[in-house]
Write an enzyme that holds these catalytic residues in place. Structure first.
Site, mmCIF file in Angstrom:
data_model
loop_
_atom_site.group_PDB
_atom_site.id
_atom_site.type_symbol
_atom_site.label_atom_id
_atom_site.label_comp_id
_atom_site.label_asym_id
_atom_site.label_seq_id
_atom_site.Cartn_x
_atom_site.Cartn_y
_atom_site.Cartn_z
ATOM 1 N N HIS A 1 -3.505 -8.781 2.013
ATOM 2 C CA HIS A 1 -2.766 -7.784 1.220
ATOM 3 C C HIS A 1 -1.414 -8.337 0.769
ATOM 4 O O HIS A 1 -0.988 -8.131 -0.367
ATOM 5 C CB HIS A 1 -2.484 -6.521 2.054
ATOM 6 C CG HIS A 1 -3.539 -5.457 1.937
ATOM 7 N ND1 HIS A 1 -3.881 -4.865 0.755
ATOM 8 C CD2 HIS A 1 -4.305 -4.864 2.879
ATOM 9 C CE1 HIS A 1 -4.826 -3.948 0.966
ATOM 10 N NE2 HIS A 1 -5.108 -3.939 2.256
ATOM 11 N N LEU B 1 -7.767 1.250 3.201
ATOM 12 C CA LEU B 1 -7.225 2.557 2.816
ATOM 13 C C LEU B 1 -6.991 2.645 1.306
ATOM 14 O O LEU B 1 -6.948 3.744 0.758
ATOM 15 C CB LEU B 1 -5.911 2.839 3.562
ATOM 16 C CG LEU B 1 -6.025 2.999 5.088
ATOM 17 C CD1 LEU B 1 -4.636 3.164 5.698
ATOM 18 C CD2 LEU B 1 -6.913 4.178 5.456
ATOM 19 N N GLN C 1 0.811 -1.223 0.000
ATOM 20 C CA GLN C 1 0.000 0.000 0.000
ATOM 21 C C GLN C 1 0.840 1.267 0.000
ATOM 22 O O GLN C 1 0.316 2.365 -0.176
ATOM 23 C CB GLN C 1 -0.955 0.009 1.196
ATOM 24 C CG GLN C 1 -2.004 -1.098 1.120
ATOM 25 C CD GLN C 1 -2.926 -1.046 2.299
ATOM 26 O OE1 GLN C 1 -2.592 -1.511 3.382
ATOM 27 N NE2 GLN C 1 -4.106 -0.457 2.113
#
Ligand code: NI
Length: 169
Positions: free
Chosen positions: A138, A93, A50
């Site tokens: 993730h 996010l 991210q």
């Protein structure tokens, strides 16, 4: 340093990460940046992809910075035990503005390495168990929307395509 959060559509978010091998100064700097970026974005977890880094590490703090003991660095984490089920709304996010109900285990035990490379095991319940699953996903290149029904997922993808066209994503 606060990094901009990589948004859905960038292939790095859907690419499995590489193991952390060196727990050196560069790695410590990455972790510090990840915590800073996570708190700035008011998240409870952030995975290296991210911030554009394909490494198998995530930072988690389900206390939102209120409890220093809740700060977790999980390098090369693995889920070793799960129990029960919870169904709560989840967000990410990298997909700002979108949420969806995702079923996760109520209890999740992970094995990981800390910032110094020392192995530890930890059992999480509720939100922490959910964060473990979401963040480890993730690191495997999986986003929470892949756990949603096809209809809900397609609605989100279509909205994002529209926003991209309008220059809003
Ligand atoms: Ni996320």
């Amino acid at each position: 340093m606060i990094h901009p959060i990589v948004k859905y559509g960038d292939p790095i978010l859907e690419t499995p990460t590489k193991s952390v091998e060196k727990f050196d100064d560069d790695f410590q700097a990455l972790i510090a940046d990840m915590f800073e970026s996570m708190y700035a974005a008011q998240g409870v977890g952030l995975a290296a992809p991210q911030v554009g880094i394909g490494l198998r590490v995530t930072v988690i703090d389900v206390s939102n910075g209120k409890n220093p003991e809740a700060k977790l660095v999980c390098a090369n984490p693995k889920i070793i035990y799960t129990e029960g089920e919870q169904r709560e709304e989840e967000g990410c996010l990298s997909l700002p503005g979108f949420r969806g109900y995702v079923a996760r285990p109520q209890y999740v035990t992970i094995r990981a390495q800390d910032a110094a490379g020392k192995e530890f095991e930890m059992k999480g319940e509720g939100l922490l168990a959910r964060a473990f699953c979401h963040e480890i996903d993730h690191l495997d290149g999986v986003l929470f929307i892949s756990h949603l029904g096809m209809l809900k997922r397609d609605i989100i993808k279509r909205k994002i395509r529209k926003m991209k066209k309008a220059g809003e994503w």
